[in-house]
Design an enzyme around this catalytic site. Structure first.
Site, PDB file in Angstrom:
ATOM      1  N   CYS A 109       6.601 -10.505  -0.347  1.00  0.00           N
ATOM      2  CA  CYS A 109       6.704 -11.320   0.876  1.00  0.00           C
ATOM      3  C   CYS A 109       5.613 -12.387   0.960  1.00  0.00           C
ATOM      4  O   CYS A 109       5.678 -13.268   1.818  1.00  0.00           O
ATOM      5  CB  CYS A 109       6.677 -10.426   2.107  1.00  0.00           C
ATOM      6  SG  CYS A 109       8.036  -9.243   2.116  1.00  0.00           S
ATOM      7  N   HIS A 252       4.871 -14.732   8.149  1.00  0.00           N
ATOM      8  CA  HIS A 252       5.945 -13.962   7.513  1.00  0.00           C
ATOM      9  C   HIS A 252       6.656 -13.141   8.585  1.00  0.00           C
ATOM     10  O   HIS A 252       6.023 -12.464   9.391  1.00  0.00           O
ATOM     11  CB  HIS A 252       5.346 -13.056   6.439  1.00  0.00           C
ATOM     12  CG  HIS A 252       6.307 -12.051   5.904  1.00  0.00           C
ATOM     13  ND1 HIS A 252       7.569 -12.396   5.454  1.00  0.00           N
ATOM     14  CD2 HIS A 252       6.211 -10.708   5.753  1.00  0.00           C
ATOM     15  CE1 HIS A 252       8.186 -11.301   5.050  1.00  0.00           C
ATOM     16  NE2 HIS A 252       7.390 -10.270   5.227  1.00  0.00           N
ATOM     17  N   ASN A 282      13.840  -9.361   7.909  1.00  0.00           N
ATOM     18  CA  ASN A 282      12.826  -9.731   6.924  1.00  0.00           C
ATOM     19  C   ASN A 282      13.523 -10.159   5.629  1.00  0.00           C
ATOM     20  O   ASN A 282      14.088  -9.324   4.921  1.00  0.00           O
ATOM     21  CB  ASN A 282      11.921  -8.505   6.693  1.00  0.00           C
ATOM     22  CG  ASN A 282      10.827  -8.758   5.674  1.00  0.00           C
ATOM     23  OD1 ASN A 282      10.851  -9.749   4.941  1.00  0.00           O
ATOM     24  ND2 ASN A 282       9.879  -7.848   5.606  1.00  0.00           N
TER      25      ASN A 282
HETATM   26  N1  COA Z   1      16.473   4.327  13.537  1.00  0.00           N
HETATM   27  C1  COA Z   1      16.175   5.403  14.277  1.00  0.00           C
HETATM   28  N2  COA Z   1      15.115   6.182  14.034  1.00  0.00           N
HETATM   29  C2  COA Z   1      14.322   5.852  12.998  1.00  0.00           C
HETATM   30  C3  COA Z   1      14.586   4.747  12.172  1.00  0.00           C
HETATM   31  C4  COA Z   1      15.715   3.972  12.488  1.00  0.00           C
HETATM   32  N3  COA Z   1      16.051   2.894  11.757  1.00  0.00           N
HETATM   33  N4  COA Z   1      13.629   4.687  11.244  1.00  0.00           N
HETATM   34  C5  COA Z   1      12.796   5.695  11.451  1.00  0.00           C
HETATM   35  N5  COA Z   1      13.210   6.421  12.505  1.00  0.00           N
HETATM   36  C6  COA Z   1      12.611   7.601  13.083  1.00  0.00           C
HETATM   37  C7  COA Z   1      11.792   8.393  12.088  1.00  0.00           C
HETATM   38  O1  COA Z   1      12.623   9.259  11.331  1.00  0.00           O
HETATM   39  C8  COA Z   1      10.859   9.132  12.993  1.00  0.00           C
HETATM   40  O2  COA Z   1      11.516  10.238  13.523  1.00  0.00           O
HETATM   41  P1  COA Z   1      10.810  11.690  13.520  1.00  0.00           P
HETATM   42  O3  COA Z   1       9.570  11.504  14.343  1.00  0.00           O
HETATM   43  O4  COA Z   1      11.855  12.544  14.118  1.00  0.00           O
HETATM   44  O5  COA Z   1      10.514  11.952  12.076  1.00  0.00           O
HETATM   45  C9  COA Z   1      10.626   8.167  14.143  1.00  0.00           C
HETATM   46  O6  COA Z   1      11.681   7.217  14.096  1.00  0.00           O
HETATM   47  C10 COA Z   1       9.303   7.443  14.061  1.00  0.00           C
HETATM   48  O7  COA Z   1       9.154   6.963  12.735  1.00  0.00           O
HETATM   49  P2  COA Z   1       7.925   6.066  12.337  1.00  0.00           P
HETATM   50  O8  COA Z   1       8.037   5.725  10.892  1.00  0.00           O
HETATM   51  O9  COA Z   1       6.668   6.721  12.834  1.00  0.00           O
HETATM   52  O10 COA Z   1       8.233   4.771  13.217  1.00  0.00           O
HETATM   53  P3  COA Z   1       7.279   3.595  13.569  1.00  0.00           P
HETATM   54  O11 COA Z   1       7.065   3.542  15.006  1.00  0.00           O
HETATM   55  O12 COA Z   1       6.096   3.546  12.660  1.00  0.00           O
HETATM   56  O13 COA Z   1       8.186   2.342  13.199  1.00  0.00           O
HETATM   57  C11 COA Z   1       8.524   0.740  11.452  1.00  0.00           C
HETATM   58  C12 COA Z   1       8.686   2.202  11.861  1.00  0.00           C
HETATM   59  C13 COA Z   1       9.072   0.610  10.028  1.00  0.00           C
HETATM   60  C14 COA Z   1       9.332  -0.143  12.374  1.00  0.00           C
HETATM   61  C15 COA Z   1       7.023   0.355  11.518  1.00  0.00           C
HETATM   62  O14 COA Z   1       6.260   1.314  10.836  1.00  0.00           O
HETATM   63  C16 COA Z   1       6.765  -0.986  10.937  1.00  0.00           C
HETATM   64  O15 COA Z   1       7.155  -1.978  11.474  1.00  0.00           O
HETATM   65  N6  COA Z   1       6.050  -1.048   9.800  1.00  0.00           N
HETATM   66  C17 COA Z   1       5.824  -2.288   9.113  1.00  0.00           C
HETATM   67  C18 COA Z   1       7.024  -2.558   8.253  1.00  0.00           C
HETATM   68  C19 COA Z   1       7.035  -3.916   7.671  1.00  0.00           C
HETATM   69  O16 COA Z   1       6.797  -4.878   8.350  1.00  0.00           O
HETATM   70  N7  COA Z   1       7.352  -3.971   6.377  1.00  0.00           N
HETATM   71  C20 COA Z   1       7.512  -5.156   5.648  1.00  0.00           C
HETATM   72  C21 COA Z   1       6.203  -5.738   5.301  1.00  0.00           C
HETATM   73  S1  COA Z   1       6.458  -7.119   4.306  1.00  0.00           S
END
Ligand code: COA
Length: 330
Positions: A109, A252, A282
């Protein structure tokens, strides 16, 4: 180097969060509230990356008022090439830009920003006069569509910026920083699988193939909200630019919460933070030029305006740059 044209291309098929929730256990509410994403474009099976990238490139050439033969260099930032030997030459061939050398650059990215900075170095030495810098990705190829932690985040797209030599005092790249930290590579991977093939008794080789995208979302989130403001702050300080002189934050597009966190760190009002996450998700190397092209064409970004930009992602890699948009020459 002056930024004098832009163009973009996105696949026609748009998949909403609601549609995705028919495939994996997710919901519009979960995706929107955590990421700001509402839909993403997905390339069809008949739409190779070369085609998307070439459409974006043609649009940027038209915008700059250039002919394909004017180009000296085509850089294609991508992590999802049609051919691991390089997709940029295919784009060059499709454009008929036969005076240009063309090659791929992979930095996930951060790829577009790294490629833009790379093109600027060739221009600064006088080796290149006109270049197209393309960011294009088709990560839909590499997603596990049953993994709700990753598949809801990404989309496909391509966009390009036309850059050309100009007097040093008028440069559109006012400052930049680039960083890599391979010790944290495992946070976000699209890695070779460890398949093996027996060549001869006692001699085995690796079998080519890649595993779907894996991401530790929380680690990537923490990385982004810590490192992006730090590096952007360094660029602003080095160029003597107070944050209130920046016209637009052009970051980004990974997650609205990351955009908001960076804006808050610099006290930039949210209306000066460019975001099209709601429509595209993204698109990896494409997000920054895709957003730039949209905001140039709808008149938000005006010639002479300052853009504080940052790309970040797998590698880990991240970069920041202070840019000035010039737009097409008279
Ligand atoms: N829909 C519903 N539930 C989801 C899900 C989805 N698409 N994805 C994950 N979950 C669930 C998980 O299974 C977890 O459930 P559990 O507690 O029962 O295990 C719960 O939601 C929380 O998961 P978590 O990973 O802690 O969520 P989060 O609040 O950290 O959000 C992201 C996840 C990916 C949105 C967040 O971590 C994020 O934005 N990270 C940066 C990602 C990014 O920008 N990547 C690209 C960089 S170039």
């Amino acid at each position: 180097m002056a930024l004098v044209g832009c163009g973009s291309a996105a696949p026609a098929i748009s998949i909403s969060n609601q549609q995705l929730s028919e495939r994996v256990d997710t919901s519009d509410d979960w995706i929107r509230s955590r990421t700001g994403i509402g839909a993403r474009r997905i390339a069809s099976a008949d739409e190779p990356l070369t085609e998307l990238a070439s459409r974006a490139a043609r649009a940027a050439l038209d915008h700059a008022g250039w002919a394909p033969g004017d180009l000296d260099l085509i850089l294609l930032a991508t992590s999802s090439p049609d051919d691991l030997f390089g997709t940029a030459p295919r784009v060059q061939g499709a454009l008929g830009a036969m005076n240009a050398v063309a090659f791929d650059l992979t930095a996930a990215c951060s790829g577009f920003l790294f490629a833009l900075i790379t093109a600027a170095q060739y221009i600064a030495t006088g080796a290149v006069r006109r270049s197209l810098v393309i960011g294009a990705d088709q990560l839909s190829r590499w997603l596990d569509w049953n993994d709700r932690r990753t598949c809801v985040l990404f989309g496909d797209g391509a966009a390009a910026v036309a850059v050309e030599a100009c007097p040093v005092s008028e440069t559109g790249l006012l400052g930049f920083r680039m960083r890599s930290d391979g010790s944290r590579y495992a946070c976000l991977t699209l890695a070779q699988t460890d398949g093996r093939e027996t060549l001869l008794p006692g001699v085995s080789t690796q079998k080519g193939g890649f595993a779907p995208i894996f991401m530790n979302g929380q680690e990537v989130y923490k990385f982004a909200v810590r490192e992006v403001p730090q590096l952007l702050g360094e660029v602003l300080a080095a160029t003597g630019t107070p944050a209130d002189q920046v016209d637009w934050l052009l970051l980004h597009q990974a997650n609205q919460r990351i955009l908001d966190a960076v804006a808050d760190r610099f006290a930039v009002p949210h209306e000066r933070v460019l975001s099209n996450l709601a429509h595209y998700g993204n698109t990896s190397a494409a997000t920054i030029p895709l957003m730039l092209d949209e905001a140039v064409r709808d008149g938000r970004i005006q010639p002479g305006q300052l853009l504080a930009s940052s790309g970040f992602g797998a590698g880990l890699s991240w970069g920041a740059a202070l840019l000035r948009w010039d737009g097409p020459r008279g």
